[in-house]
Scaffold this motif. Structure first.
Motif, PDB file in Angstrom:
ATOM      1  N   VAL A 230      31.380  13.903  22.372  1.00  0.00           N
ATOM      2  CA  VAL A 230      31.646  14.314  20.993  1.00  0.00           C
ATOM      3  C   VAL A 230      30.412  14.983  20.389  1.00  0.00           C
ATOM      4  N   PHE A 231      29.250  14.483  20.731  1.00  0.00           N
ATOM      5  CA  PHE A 231      28.004  14.910  20.109  1.00  0.00           C
ATOM      6  C   PHE A 231      27.173  15.819  21.012  1.00  0.00           C
ATOM      7  N   GLY A 232      27.228  15.594  22.296  1.00  0.00           N
ATOM      8  CA  GLY A 232      26.364  16.289  23.243  1.00  0.00           C
ATOM      9  C   GLY A 232      26.522  17.789  23.289  1.00  0.00           C
ATOM     10  N   LYS A 233      27.691  18.267  22.956  1.00  0.00           N
ATOM     11  CA  LYS A 233      27.924  19.718  23.003  1.00  0.00           C
ATOM     12  C   LYS A 233      27.114  20.469  21.945  1.00  0.00           C
ATOM     13  N   SER A 234      26.537  19.751  21.010  1.00  0.00           N
ATOM     14  CA  SER A 234      25.759  20.371  19.934  1.00  0.00           C
ATOM     15  C   SER A 234      24.371  20.815  20.385  1.00  0.00           C
ATOM     16  N   PHE A 235      23.938  20.364  21.549  1.00  0.00           N
ATOM     17  CA  PHE A 235      22.574  20.622  21.986  1.00  0.00           C
ATOM     18  C   PHE A 235      22.462  21.834  22.894  1.00  0.00           C
ATOM     19  N   ARG A 236      21.426  22.586  22.668  1.00  0.00           N
ATOM     20  CA  ARG A 236      21.076  23.701  23.539  1.00  0.00           C
ATOM     21  C   ARG A 236      20.257  23.130  24.692  1.00  0.00           C
TER      22      ARG A 236
END
Length: 97
Positions: free
Chosen positions: A17-23
């Motif tokens: 849910v959250f991990g896709k936000s990181f480059r």
């Protein structure tokens, strides 16, 4: 939106849910070591994967802990964006926050 995704992911122990936000390229995560003073902070997460592992460990520990109140509600209450809004209003933050 990001806070809601983070809290929901954390409560559900769901990094996706959250991990896709990181480059991935050039990631560098700071560990504040519980301090408000930037001089105390250290690079604690040289990769997204290192941060993910620590995040999931924290989520699991949190899920295994008995709290006096609903964990999701408490996390939302503790995640106060007002300080960021105040800093931006006083010129102490950037528009990219």
């Amino acid at each position: 939106m990001l806070v809601r995704e983070d809290v929901d992911g954390f409560v559900n122990e769901d990094w996706s849910v959250f991990g896709k936000s990181f480059r991935r390229g050039g990631f560098c995560g700071l560990d504040a070591k519980g301090s408000f003073g930037p001089a105390d902070w250290q690079i604690g997460f040289p990769t997204v994967e290192a941060y993910r592992d620590a995040w999931l460990d924290d989520a699991r520990r949190s899920a295994a802990t008995a709290y006096a109140e609903d964990r999701r509600d408490a996390l939302f209450r503790a995640t106060n964006m007002l300080d960021i809004r105040r800093a931006r209003a006083h010129g102490n933050g950037t528009k990219d926050l």
